[in-house]
Design a protein around this motif. Structure first.
Motif, PDB file in Angstrom:
ATOM      1  N   ASN A  67       0.795  -1.232   0.000  1.00 23.81           N
ATOM      2  CA  ASN A  67       0.000   0.000   0.000  1.00 23.81           C
ATOM      3  C   ASN A  67       0.827   1.280   0.000  1.00 23.81           C
ATOM      4  OD1 ASN A  67       0.911  -0.108   2.611  1.00 23.81           O
ATOM      5  ND2 ASN A  67      -1.094  -0.289   3.560  1.00 23.81           N
ATOM      6  N   ALA A  69       2.827   4.187  -2.298  1.00 18.62           N
ATOM      7  CA  ALA A  69       2.833   4.721  -3.650  1.00 18.62           C
ATOM      8  C   ALA A  69       4.141   4.344  -4.346  1.00 18.62           C
ATOM      9  CB  ALA A  69       2.670   6.238  -3.623  1.00 18.62           C
ATOM     10  N   THR A 179      -2.757   2.353  -3.163  1.00 17.29           N
ATOM     11  CA  THR A 179      -3.181   3.733  -2.908  1.00 17.29           C
ATOM     12  C   THR A 179      -4.700   3.835  -2.883  1.00 17.29           C
ATOM     13  OG1 THR A 179      -1.191   4.497  -4.056  1.00 17.29           O
ATOM     14  CG2 THR A 179      -2.902   6.124  -3.638  1.00 17.29           C
ATOM     15  N   HIS A 182      -6.145   3.112   0.551  1.00 16.70           N
ATOM     16  CA  HIS A 182      -6.144   4.225   1.504  1.00 16.70           C
ATOM     17  C   HIS A 182      -7.307   5.169   1.236  1.00 16.70           C
ATOM     18  CE1 HIS A 182      -2.453   2.974   3.285  1.00 16.70           C
ATOM     19  NE2 HIS A 182      -1.730   3.186   2.222  1.00 16.70           N
ATOM     20  N   ARG A 198      -1.824   8.731   5.019  1.00 16.52           N
ATOM     21  CA  ARG A 198      -1.013   7.885   4.154  1.00 16.52           C
ATOM     22  C   ARG A 198      -1.038   8.326   2.688  1.00 16.52           C
ATOM     23  NH1 ARG A 198       0.544   2.912   6.188  1.00 16.52           N
ATOM     24  NH2 ARG A 198       1.683   2.733   4.233  1.00 16.52           N
ATOM     25  N   VAL A 199      -1.943   9.209   2.313  1.00 17.48           N
ATOM     26  CA  VAL A 199      -1.955   9.703   0.929  1.00 17.48           C
ATOM     27  C   VAL A 199      -1.948  11.221   0.845  1.00 17.48           C
ATOM     28  CG1 VAL A 199      -3.051   7.659  -0.065  1.00 17.48           C
ATOM     29  CG2 VAL A 199      -4.483   9.495   0.826  1.00 17.48           C
ATOM     30  N   LEU A 202       0.803  12.936  -1.214  1.00 20.19           N
ATOM     31  CA  LEU A 202       0.946  12.694  -2.651  1.00 20.19           C
ATOM     32  C   LEU A 202       0.669  13.965  -3.446  1.00 20.19           C
ATOM     33  CD1 LEU A 202      -0.858   9.243  -3.047  1.00 20.19           C
ATOM     34  CD2 LEU A 202       1.600   9.679  -2.853  1.00 20.19           C
ATOM     35  N   LEU A 207      -3.052  11.942  -6.735  1.00 20.27           N
ATOM     36  CA  LEU A 207      -4.194  11.515  -5.945  1.00 20.27           C
ATOM     37  C   LEU A 207      -5.492  11.687  -6.721  1.00 20.27           C
ATOM     38  CD1 LEU A 207      -5.267  10.453  -3.280  1.00 20.27           C
ATOM     39  CD2 LEU A 207      -5.258  12.790  -2.386  1.00 20.27           C
TER      40      LEU A 207
END
Length: 277
Positions: A67, A69, A179, A182, A198-199, A202, A207
Protein backbone atom coordinates in the motif's frame (compact mmCIF):
# COMPACT_ATOMS: atom_id res chain seq x y z
CA UNK A 1 -10.35 -26.23 16.61
CA UNK A 2 -12.93 -24.32 14.60
CA UNK A 3 -15.02 -21.92 16.66
CA UNK A 4 -18.77 -21.63 16.09
CA UNK A 5 -18.67 -17.86 15.61
CA UNK A 6 -16.04 -15.68 13.95
CA UNK A 7 -13.38 -14.47 16.33
CA UNK A 8 -10.96 -12.57 14.08
CA UNK A 9 -12.66 -9.17 14.39
CA UNK A 10 -13.06 -9.57 18.14
CA UNK A 11 -9.38 -10.46 18.51
CA UNK A 12 -8.30 -7.74 16.11
CA UNK A 13 -9.69 -5.13 18.49
CA UNK A 14 -7.62 -6.62 21.32
CA UNK A 15 -4.38 -7.41 19.46
CA UNK A 16 -4.09 -4.36 17.22
CA UNK A 17 -3.19 -1.87 20.00
CA UNK A 18 -0.17 -4.04 20.88
CA UNK A 19 0.81 -4.41 17.23
CA UNK A 20 0.68 -0.63 16.78
CA UNK A 21 3.24 0.08 19.50
CA UNK A 22 6.20 0.46 17.07
CA UNK A 23 4.26 3.13 15.17
CA UNK A 24 2.96 5.16 18.10
CA UNK A 25 5.50 4.72 20.89
CA UNK A 26 8.64 6.83 20.55
CA UNK A 27 10.91 4.16 22.01
CA UNK A 28 10.87 2.03 18.85
CA UNK A 29 11.94 4.83 16.53
CA UNK A 30 14.51 6.03 19.06
CA UNK A 31 16.11 2.60 19.28
CA UNK A 32 16.25 2.31 15.49
CA UNK A 33 17.47 5.85 14.95
CA UNK A 34 20.31 5.14 17.39
CA UNK A 35 21.64 2.73 14.76
CA UNK A 36 22.36 5.68 12.48
CA UNK A 37 19.12 5.82 10.51
CA UNK A 38 18.16 9.23 9.16
CA UNK A 39 14.46 9.63 9.92
CA UNK A 40 11.28 7.92 11.11
CA UNK A 41 10.56 6.41 7.71
CA UNK A 42 14.01 4.85 7.64
CA UNK A 43 13.11 3.37 11.02
CA UNK A 44 9.77 2.12 9.69
CA UNK A 45 11.27 0.31 6.72
CA UNK A 46 14.24 -1.02 8.67
CA UNK A 47 12.04 -2.43 11.42
CA UNK A 48 9.27 -3.87 9.27
CA UNK A 49 11.33 -5.09 6.30
CA UNK A 50 14.16 -6.60 8.37
CA UNK A 51 12.56 -10.08 8.52
CA UNK A 52 12.80 -10.21 4.70
CA UNK A 53 16.57 -9.79 4.89
CA UNK A 54 19.11 -7.54 3.23
CA UNK A 55 18.75 -9.20 -0.17
CA UNK A 56 15.07 -8.31 -0.65
CA UNK A 57 15.09 -5.42 -3.18
CA UNK A 58 12.81 -2.42 -2.92
CA UNK A 59 10.55 -3.84 -5.62
CA UNK A 60 9.90 -6.97 -3.56
CA UNK A 61 9.29 -5.04 -0.34
CA UNK A 62 6.95 -2.72 -2.26
CA UNK A 63 5.00 -5.76 -3.47
CA UNK A 64 4.81 -7.33 0.01
CA UNK A 65 3.84 -4.11 1.80
CA UNK A 66 1.38 -3.38 -1.03
CA UNK A 67 0.00 0.00 0.00
CA UNK A 68 2.85 2.43 -0.64
CA UNK A 69 2.83 4.72 -3.65
CA UNK A 70 5.35 3.90 -6.40
CA UNK A 71 8.89 4.94 -5.46
CA UNK A 72 8.26 5.40 -1.72
CA UNK A 73 9.98 2.18 -0.66
CA UNK A 74 12.95 2.80 -2.95
CA UNK A 75 13.70 6.07 -1.16
CA UNK A 76 14.75 4.00 1.86
CA UNK A 77 15.72 0.56 0.60
CA UNK A 78 18.39 -0.66 0.14
CA UNK A 79 20.17 2.44 1.51
CA UNK A 80 19.17 1.71 5.09
CA UNK A 81 21.27 -1.46 4.94
CA UNK A 82 24.34 0.70 4.35
CA UNK A 83 23.65 2.23 7.77
CA UNK A 84 22.75 -0.88 9.77
CA UNK A 85 21.88 -4.56 9.38
CA UNK A 86 18.55 -6.39 9.47
CA UNK A 87 19.70 -8.25 12.56
CA UNK A 88 20.51 -5.04 14.42
CA UNK A 89 17.23 -3.48 13.28
CA UNK A 90 15.22 -6.45 14.56
CA UNK A 91 16.94 -6.32 17.94
CA UNK A 92 16.51 -2.55 18.23
CA UNK A 93 12.84 -2.70 17.25
CA UNK A 94 12.08 -5.39 19.81
CA UNK A 95 14.03 -3.55 22.49
CA UNK A 96 12.24 -0.28 21.77
CA UNK A 97 8.78 -1.85 21.60
CA UNK A 98 9.27 -3.67 24.89
CA UNK A 99 10.39 -0.41 26.49
CA UNK A 100 7.37 1.36 25.03
CA UNK A 101 4.99 -1.34 26.27
CA UNK A 102 6.53 -1.23 29.72
CA UNK A 103 6.04 2.54 29.90
CA UNK A 104 2.47 2.35 28.64
CA UNK A 105 1.40 -0.53 30.85
CA UNK A 106 3.14 0.58 34.04
CA UNK A 107 2.56 -1.89 36.88
CA UNK A 108 0.47 -4.08 34.57
CA UNK A 109 3.59 -4.97 32.57
CA UNK A 110 4.88 -7.49 35.12
CA UNK A 111 1.63 -9.15 36.11
CA UNK A 112 0.85 -12.85 35.58
CA UNK A 113 -1.85 -11.80 33.11
CA UNK A 114 0.79 -10.58 30.68
CA UNK A 115 2.57 -13.93 30.84
CA UNK A 116 -0.68 -15.86 30.31
CA UNK A 117 -1.71 -13.60 27.42
CA UNK A 118 1.74 -13.87 25.83
CA UNK A 119 1.77 -17.68 25.97
CA UNK A 120 -1.74 -18.10 24.57
CA UNK A 121 -1.33 -15.43 21.93
CA UNK A 122 1.98 -16.88 20.82
CA UNK A 123 0.47 -20.34 20.46
CA UNK A 124 -2.21 -18.88 18.21
CA UNK A 125 0.26 -16.70 16.31
CA UNK A 126 2.60 -19.58 15.46
CA UNK A 127 -0.06 -22.10 14.45
CA UNK A 128 -1.36 -20.80 11.12
CA UNK A 129 -0.18 -22.04 7.70
CA UNK A 130 2.44 -19.78 6.12
CA UNK A 131 1.61 -20.45 2.48
CA UNK A 132 0.85 -17.21 0.66
CA UNK A 133 1.77 -15.13 3.73
CA UNK A 134 5.18 -13.72 2.88
CA UNK A 135 5.73 -11.29 5.73
CA UNK A 136 4.10 -13.58 8.27
CA UNK A 137 6.34 -16.44 7.12
CA UNK A 138 9.43 -14.24 7.43
CA UNK A 139 8.48 -13.33 11.00
CA UNK A 140 7.77 -16.97 11.84
CA UNK A 141 11.37 -17.78 10.92
CA UNK A 142 12.71 -15.48 13.65
CA UNK A 143 13.63 -16.71 17.15
CA UNK A 144 10.86 -16.33 19.72
CA UNK A 145 11.75 -13.98 22.60
CA UNK A 146 11.84 -15.44 26.10
CA UNK A 147 10.78 -12.41 28.18
CA UNK A 148 6.95 -12.27 28.58
CA UNK A 149 6.48 -8.69 27.40
CA UNK A 150 8.69 -9.34 24.37
CA UNK A 151 6.75 -12.54 23.64
CA UNK A 152 3.48 -10.63 23.82
CA UNK A 153 4.68 -8.00 21.38
CA UNK A 154 6.19 -10.63 19.05
CA UNK A 155 2.93 -12.59 19.00
CA UNK A 156 0.88 -9.46 18.28
CA UNK A 157 3.24 -8.55 15.44
CA UNK A 158 2.92 -12.03 13.94
CA UNK A 159 -0.86 -11.80 14.04
CA UNK A 160 -0.88 -8.26 12.66
CA UNK A 161 1.24 -9.25 9.67
CA UNK A 162 -0.73 -12.48 9.18
CA UNK A 163 -3.88 -10.38 8.99
CA UNK A 164 -2.13 -7.86 6.75
CA UNK A 165 -1.10 -10.56 4.28
CA UNK A 166 -4.72 -11.70 4.14
CA UNK A 167 -5.92 -8.12 3.73
CA UNK A 168 -3.74 -7.83 0.64
CA UNK A 169 -5.43 -10.92 -0.78
CA UNK A 170 -8.84 -9.36 -0.09
CA UNK A 171 -7.84 -6.12 -1.81
CA UNK A 172 -6.49 -7.99 -4.81
CA UNK A 173 -9.72 -9.97 -5.05
CA UNK A 174 -11.63 -6.69 -5.36
CA UNK A 175 -9.05 -5.14 -7.71
CA UNK A 176 -8.22 -2.42 -5.19
CA UNK A 177 -4.66 -1.17 -5.48
CA UNK A 178 -2.52 0.00 -2.59
CA UNK A 179 -3.18 3.73 -2.91
CA UNK A 180 -6.82 3.04 -3.72
CA UNK A 181 -7.06 1.10 -0.45
CA UNK A 182 -6.14 4.22 1.50
CA UNK A 183 -8.70 6.30 -0.38
CA UNK A 184 -11.35 3.64 0.18
CA UNK A 185 -10.61 3.55 3.89
CA UNK A 186 -10.50 7.32 4.29
CA UNK A 187 -13.85 7.83 2.59
CA UNK A 188 -15.41 4.97 4.57
CA UNK A 189 -14.69 6.88 7.79
CA UNK A 190 -15.99 10.15 6.31
CA UNK A 191 -12.55 11.69 5.85
CA UNK A 192 -11.66 13.45 2.59
CA UNK A 193 -8.92 11.47 0.88
CA UNK A 194 -6.52 14.41 0.72
CA UNK A 195 -6.63 14.67 4.52
CA UNK A 196 -5.75 11.01 5.14
CA UNK A 197 -2.18 10.72 6.36
CA UNK A 198 -1.01 7.89 4.15
CA UNK A 199 -1.96 9.70 0.93
CA UNK A 200 -2.12 13.36 1.97
CA UNK A 201 1.53 13.85 0.92
CA UNK A 202 0.95 12.69 -2.65
CA UNK A 203 1.00 15.27 -5.46
CA UNK A 204 -2.53 16.50 -6.07
CA UNK A 205 -2.52 15.27 -9.67
CA UNK A 206 -1.50 11.77 -8.59
CA UNK A 207 -4.19 11.52 -5.94
CA UNK A 208 -6.78 12.98 -8.31
CA UNK A 209 -5.93 10.31 -10.88
CA UNK A 210 -6.49 7.58 -8.30
CA UNK A 211 -9.84 9.06 -7.28
CA UNK A 212 -10.90 9.51 -10.92
CA UNK A 213 -10.10 5.86 -11.59
CA UNK A 214 -12.25 4.78 -8.66
CA UNK A 215 -15.02 7.10 -9.80
CA UNK A 216 -14.98 5.51 -13.25
CA UNK A 217 -15.59 2.14 -11.59
CA UNK A 218 -18.57 3.50 -9.66
CA UNK A 219 -16.84 3.33 -6.28
CA UNK A 220 -16.85 7.11 -5.75
CA UNK A 221 -19.66 9.43 -6.71
CA UNK A 222 -19.58 12.88 -8.25
CA UNK A 223 -19.82 14.30 -4.72
CA UNK A 224 -16.43 12.76 -3.86
CA UNK A 225 -17.79 10.21 -1.38
CA UNK A 226 -18.28 6.47 -1.58
CA UNK A 227 -21.25 5.21 -3.54
CA UNK A 228 -23.29 2.21 -2.35
CA UNK A 229 -21.02 0.14 -4.60
CA UNK A 230 -17.98 1.62 -2.88
CA UNK A 231 -19.35 0.86 0.58
CA UNK A 232 -20.23 -2.69 -0.47
CA UNK A 233 -16.71 -3.18 -1.82
CA UNK A 234 -15.20 -1.97 1.42
CA UNK A 235 -17.43 -4.33 3.39
CA UNK A 236 -16.44 -7.30 1.23
CA UNK A 237 -12.76 -6.49 1.75
CA UNK A 238 -13.19 -6.33 5.52
CA UNK A 239 -15.30 -9.50 5.64
CA UNK A 240 -12.75 -11.48 3.64
CA UNK A 241 -9.92 -10.06 5.74
CA UNK A 242 -11.66 -11.27 8.90
CA UNK A 243 -12.33 -14.68 7.39
CA UNK A 244 -8.72 -15.11 6.30
CA UNK A 245 -7.54 -14.07 9.77
CA UNK A 246 -9.44 -16.83 11.59
CA UNK A 247 -6.90 -19.66 11.26
CA UNK A 248 -4.54 -18.76 14.15
CA UNK A 249 -7.33 -18.84 16.70
CA UNK A 250 -8.37 -22.35 15.73
CA UNK A 251 -5.36 -23.52 17.78
CA UNK A 252 -7.14 -22.44 20.97
CA UNK A 253 -10.01 -24.19 22.71
CA UNK A 254 -13.05 -22.05 23.57
CA UNK A 255 -12.05 -21.78 27.23
CA UNK A 256 -8.51 -20.75 26.21
CA UNK A 257 -9.91 -18.12 23.88
CA UNK A 258 -12.02 -16.73 26.70
CA UNK A 259 -8.99 -16.65 28.98
CA UNK A 260 -7.00 -14.88 26.28
CA UNK A 261 -9.77 -12.33 25.87
CA UNK A 262 -9.92 -11.73 29.62
CA UNK A 263 -6.16 -11.25 29.94
CA UNK A 264 -5.79 -9.10 26.83
CA UNK A 265 -8.66 -6.74 27.62
CA UNK A 266 -6.95 -4.70 30.39
CA UNK A 267 -3.71 -4.61 28.36
CA UNK A 268 -5.39 -3.33 25.21
CA UNK A 269 -7.64 -0.94 27.13
CA UNK A 270 -4.61 0.62 28.82
CA UNK A 271 -2.80 1.10 25.51
CA UNK A 272 -5.88 2.43 23.73
CA UNK A 273 -6.28 5.06 26.43
CA UNK A 274 -3.03 6.58 25.14
CA UNK A 275 -3.32 5.65 21.46
CA UNK A 276 -7.08 5.53 20.83
CA UNK A 277 -6.68 5.29 17.06
Amino acid sequence: MSHPTPVARRMYDLVEPIGLVPYFADESDQALMALGLRNAWDAYFAGRAAPLGRSAPAEVVHAVFYNFAPGEVARHLPRIWDLTTPEAALAARERGCVAGLRRLLGDLADTPGVTRAADLLLRAATSAPVEGRVLYAALRALPVPREPLARLWHAATLLREHRGDGHTVALLAEDIGGTQAHVLHALSIDMPAHEFGRVSHLPAAQLTAVIDGMRSRGLIGTDGWLTPTGHATKQRVESMTDRLAEAPYNALAPNELELLTATLTPISTTIRAVFPS
